[in-house]
Design a protein around this motif. Sequence first.
Motif, PDB file in Angstrom:
ATOM      1  N   ASP A 167       1.385  75.832  46.832  1.00  0.00           N
ATOM      2  CA  ASP A 167       2.828  75.583  46.891  1.00  0.00           C
ATOM      3  C   ASP A 167       3.382  75.997  48.244  1.00  0.00           C
ATOM      4  N   TYR A 185       6.816  66.541  43.197  1.00  0.00           N
ATOM      5  CA  TYR A 185       5.618  66.992  43.898  1.00  0.00           C
ATOM      6  C   TYR A 185       5.444  66.201  45.194  1.00  0.00           C
ATOM      7  N   LYS A 208       2.352  71.412  42.156  1.00  0.00           N
ATOM      8  CA  LYS A 208       3.200  70.749  41.166  1.00  0.00           C
ATOM      9  C   LYS A 208       2.533  69.494  40.600  1.00  0.00           C
ATOM     10  N   GLN A 216       0.189  70.712  37.965  1.00  0.00           N
ATOM     11  CA  GLN A 216       0.964  71.153  36.796  1.00  0.00           C
ATOM     12  C   GLN A 216       1.426  69.962  35.964  1.00  0.00           C
ATOM     13  N   LEU A 270       6.343  74.826  34.707  1.00  0.00           N
ATOM     14  CA  LEU A 270       6.454  75.161  36.127  1.00  0.00           C
ATOM     15  C   LEU A 270       6.020  76.589  36.430  1.00  0.00           C
TER      16      LEU A 270
END
Length: 413
Positions: A125, A150, A212, A215, A222
Amino acid sequence: MKVASFIANRIAFNRQRSFSRFIIRLSIVATVISVAVMIVTLALTNGFQETVSQKVFSFWGHIRVQFKQPLKASIAEEQQIEQNDTVFRSIKQNPQVVSIHPFATKYGMLKTRDEMEGVLIKGLDKTYNYDHFKKFLKQGRWIQFSDTGYAKEIIISSYTAEQLKLKLNDSLLIYFIQPGQEKTRVRKIMICGIYKTGIEDYDKQFAIGDLKLIQRLNNWKLNEIGGYEIFLKDYHDMEKVSDELYYNTEKFPPSWDTQTIKDLYPNIFDWLSMQDITRNVLIGFMVVVAVINLITCLIILVLERIRMVGVLKALGASNWTVQRIFLQHSTLITMTGIIFGAAIGIGLCWLQQSTGFIKLNEEAYYMSEAAVKIVWWQVALICASTLLISFLVLMVPSFIVRRVRPVKAIQFR
């Protein structure tokens, strides 16, 4: 003392041609080579171990915190954990910790019009410290993370780019096979960077993407991640800090685990440790060569000047005075060899650092040219140890003078 020093200097700087003069030069050369080889060997071993270790650490950090899975392979996808702010802050407050970053991995299939290649995407990230990865980036830029969705960008290795015939800013499709689902998820993504670590296992397997994206593909929340990777000030403290984090971190979940990168990739670090054996054998061999040459040199010096020994004894010189003459002479020879050997060894290391004239097979050694790291206390230790060992060993042949009888020595031809 002054008489012994005076005679030792006269012998050492005597310009008269003799067999002993040749032997002295040979001994100096042997000492020079031994000291230079020991310094270069240590510098190359240090540089090699440091470079490969730092490549591994820069890519994965020093310690991983993730869900406890004892039989999990190092390249398998992680079981998600929930981010814990209390644990995060507690880890970050450890004085040895430089930074801590969330990550997750997921297998995907990169596909172009004609080619296909499987990769393990490592998701990061925007909090990730790009400086760790910067040294590997050969083309392009770092991922531009989005605050909303993302990032539709990916960094692939030069190996993957070559296999798929891709270049910077090209677009491609990524296929993700979901466990228990018949439908395959597809994402279109752009190549924003191309990296190369030189470590084949990494370059063939990994790509860098947005956390992201992983995920979303895994249907995670999150606040769910694969784990944390932790960077330390000193990698030598990995084991100690790993245990501290596991046992002393506030509210550390019992289902979590801490593992050092050495635990996860033992094959690389076992291979690096084997270099110590090679280094020690070579250094031991060089010490033996230097010592044998100096012993031989001193025996020849004593035998060639046996009449001088007889005369000095006849004039009342003690055994220790005569011994000291040859010991000081031999020490001068050793010192000369050590000084020139250290200069040549350090000079070769500096030349390698400046020009990189020693090239390596990157696929085999994880680097394209030999890395050098001079540790000055090691250089000082080599010089001091060589002098001390040589002096102690040289005491043995110097005892020859104790058995010399003045009358027979004066008549010696």
